[in-house]
Write a protein that holds these residues in place. Structure first.
Motif, short mmCIF file in Angstrom:
data_model
loop_
_atom_site.label_atom_id
_atom_site.label_comp_id
_atom_site.label_asym_id
_atom_site.label_seq_id
_atom_site.Cartn_x
_atom_site.Cartn_y
_atom_site.Cartn_z
N SER A 159 34.88 51.71 36.41
CA SER A 159 34.81 52.93 35.60
C SER A 159 33.59 52.90 34.67
O SER A 159 32.99 53.93 34.39
CB SER A 159 36.09 53.09 34.77
OG SER A 159 37.17 53.42 35.60
N PHE A 167 32.31 56.47 29.18
CA PHE A 167 33.50 55.62 29.09
C PHE A 167 33.19 54.45 28.16
O PHE A 167 32.17 53.77 28.33
CB PHE A 167 33.88 55.12 30.50
CG PHE A 167 35.02 54.13 30.52
CD1 PHE A 167 36.22 54.41 29.87
CD2 PHE A 167 34.90 52.94 31.21
CE1 PHE A 167 37.28 53.50 29.89
CE2 PHE A 167 35.95 52.02 31.24
CZ PHE A 167 37.14 52.31 30.58
N PRO A 170 36.01 48.31 28.62
CA PRO A 170 37.05 47.41 28.11
C PRO A 170 36.68 46.70 26.81
O PRO A 170 37.53 46.59 25.92
CB PRO A 170 37.26 46.42 29.25
CG PRO A 170 36.19 46.66 30.24
CD PRO A 170 35.67 48.03 30.03
N HIS A 205 41.32 53.14 34.90
CA HIS A 205 42.33 53.33 35.92
C HIS A 205 43.17 52.07 36.13
O HIS A 205 43.72 51.85 37.21
CB HIS A 205 41.69 53.76 37.25
CG HIS A 205 40.85 54.99 37.15
ND1 HIS A 205 41.29 56.13 36.51
CD2 HIS A 205 39.60 55.28 37.58
CE1 HIS A 205 40.33 57.06 36.57
NE2 HIS A 205 39.30 56.56 37.20
N THR A 206 43.19 51.22 35.11
CA THR A 206 43.99 49.98 35.17
C THR A 206 43.68 49.15 36.41
O THR A 206 44.56 48.66 37.11
CB THR A 206 45.50 50.31 35.11
OG1 THR A 206 45.68 51.49 34.32
CG2 THR A 206 46.27 49.19 34.45
N ILE A 207 42.40 48.96 36.67
CA ILE A 207 41.96 48.15 37.80
C ILE A 207 42.06 46.66 37.45
O ILE A 207 42.18 45.82 38.32
CB ILE A 207 40.51 48.54 38.19
CG1 ILE A 207 40.42 50.04 38.47
CG2 ILE A 207 40.02 47.75 39.38
CD1 ILE A 207 39.01 50.60 38.42
N MET A 208 41.99 46.35 36.16
CA MET A 208 42.18 45.00 35.62
C MET A 208 41.10 43.99 35.99
O MET A 208 41.30 42.79 35.84
CB MET A 208 43.55 44.44 36.03
CG MET A 208 44.70 45.30 35.58
SD MET A 208 45.70 44.58 34.31
CE MET A 208 46.73 43.48 35.19
N ASN A 209 39.93 44.44 36.46
CA ASN A 209 38.81 43.51 36.64
C ASN A 209 38.48 42.83 35.32
O ASN A 209 38.09 41.66 35.27
CB ASN A 209 37.56 44.26 37.09
CG ASN A 209 37.59 44.57 38.56
OD1 ASN A 209 38.58 44.32 39.23
ND2 ASN A 209 36.50 45.12 39.07
N THR A 221 43.06 45.28 29.14
CA THR A 221 43.98 46.26 29.72
C THR A 221 45.21 46.44 28.84
O THR A 221 45.70 47.55 28.65
CB THR A 221 44.40 45.83 31.14
OG1 THR A 221 43.24 45.51 31.88
CG2 THR A 221 45.15 46.94 31.84
N ILE A 224 44.26 48.51 25.92
CA ILE A 224 44.13 49.92 26.32
C ILE A 224 45.51 50.55 26.42
O ILE A 224 45.74 51.67 25.95
CB ILE A 224 43.35 50.02 27.66
CG1 ILE A 224 41.90 49.58 27.44
CG2 ILE A 224 43.42 51.43 28.22
CD1 ILE A 224 41.10 49.36 28.71
S1 SF4 Z 1 41.62 47.90 33.44
FE1 SF4 Z 1 39.70 47.09 32.66
S2 SF4 Z 1 38.36 46.92 34.47
FE2 SF4 Z 1 40.03 48.27 34.96
S3 SF4 Z 1 39.30 50.34 34.61
FE3 SF4 Z 1 40.41 49.66 32.78
S4 SF4 Z 1 38.85 48.81 31.51
FE4 SF4 Z 1 37.97 48.91 33.53
#
Ligand code: SF4
Ligand code: SF4
Ligand code: FES
Lengths: 236, 115
Positions: A159, A167, A170, A205-209, A221, A224
């Protein structure tokens, strides 16, 4: 102890000389005292002094030697050299403009950080000594204040790659929650207003990288999620 | 002017909640619909249209489609927001998406009340 040789594949780009970035194959012989990746890169620089990278504290405190190591963002000074598959592939942090070799332009990253007002807002007259918190209130800041702004997380976040200008990313959002969670701060509403936006917060988008790469084991995350919780509590 | 980034549209939370609420409703409906369909005495057109002649079923099914289309709107708009940079093109894509989804909703109503 016998000497070890380590193979590297390093992203090289000097805009003054190179028309295109290229990958350099190079190896270096390590001394017994070389334990971390940063030690090896510093050793490498004695062999090829044109290699550019940032580093300062060499112990995971300053956040300056973040880079993409074998495809994953991390701090060179905290990465054990013996645990890395060879050739060790080093690239600059993804998604930010490259200044030279492993050095990226962090302007966009810090712009987002500053946009969340990363300082305490309290309009009461300052007390004589300090603004006190209960131990429980102070507890809330654990896992938030430790961020060293290395940008490993934001530059691994898709993102953030797509919308670095809009944006917050994180790292910035973790910092935003650090001040939202602070009982001494009085700007909660303004802070939530500032993030109540389809881009600034909700591009996540809660991808959590971000959680996967943070060298300080922080969890942006979760922060957030807690910001969203606060917004829901405020709205319903 | 071109370098000024404008953010601050205050609908982030609303859509985020709507996305979750519609997902929840669709999940509940799917379970109820599954039970209804599996307990039909026979799989025939009559049994099928009998199921949908129930006013409550019509209502719930129509709500399901509205949820689906609203959920799809947020999801598809997210894709445009992530990947399409020129604002003008994004606006056009948003409008096409809205027209299509509103059309589908009307179509769904027509089908349901015809059964
Ligand atoms: S969880 Fe972390 S890596 Fe994933 S979209 Fe949200 S801020 Fe980016
Ligand atoms: S949250 Fe972790 S990865 Fe992100 S900037 Fe802070 S220390 Fe680095
Ligand atoms: S050199 Fe300071 S964090 Fe690695």
């Amino acid at each position: 102890m016998s000497k070890r040789t380590v193979q590297f594949k390093i992203y090289r780009y000097d805009p003054d000389k190179d028309a295109q970035p290229y990958m350099q194959d190079i190896s270096v012989e390590l001394e017994a005292s070389d334990k971390k990746l940063l030690d090896a890169i510093v050793r490498l620089k004695t062999k090829d002094d044109s290699l550019s990278f940032r580093r300062s504290c060499r112990e995971g405190v300053c956040g300056s030697d973040a880079m993409n190591i074998n495809g994953k963002n991390g701090l060179a000074c905290l990465t054990d050299i013996d645990k890395l598959a060879q050739p060790i592939t080093l690239r600059p942090l993804p998604g930010l403009p490259v200044i030279r070799d492993l050095i990226v332009d962090m302007t966009q990253f810090f712009k987002q950080y500053h946009s969340i007002k990363p300082y305490l807002v309290n309009n009461d007259p300052a007390p004589e000594r300090e603004r006190l918190q209960t131990p429980e209130d102070r507890e809330e800041l654990n896992g938030l204040y430790e961020c060293i702004l290395c940008a490993c997380c934001s530059t691994s976040c898709p993102s953030f790659w797509w919308n670095p200008d809009k944006f917050v990313g994180p790292a910035g959002l973790l910092a935003a929650y650090r001040f939202l969670a602070d009982t001494r701060d009085q700007a909660t509403n303004e802070r939530l207003d500032n993030l109540e936006d389809p881009y600034r917060l909700f591009r996540c988008h809660t991808i959590m990288n971000c959680v996967d790469v943070c060298p300080k084991s922080l969890n942006p995350t979760r922060a957030i999620g807690k910001i969203k919780d606060m917004m829901v509590r405020r709205a319903v | 002017m071109v370098n000024r980034h404008v953010v601050g549209a205050h609908y982030g939370l609303r859509d985020w909640i709507a996305q979750r609420a519609t997902a929840l409703f669709m999940a509940i409906y799917t379970v109820i619909f599954g039970i209804c369909a599996l307990t039909l005495p026979e799989l025939s057109y009559d049994a099928w249209s009998g199921l949908f002649s129930n006013g409550l079923m019509k209502f719930a099914t129509f709500l399901f489609f509205l949820s689906l289309f609203f959920h799809a709107w947020i999801g598809i708009r997210d894709i445009w927001m992530d990947y399409v940079k020129p604002a003008g093109l994004r606006l056009v894509l948003h409008l096409i998406t809205i027209f299509l989804l509103v059309g589908y909703a009307g179509w769904a109503a027509q089908i349901l009340w015809r059964l």
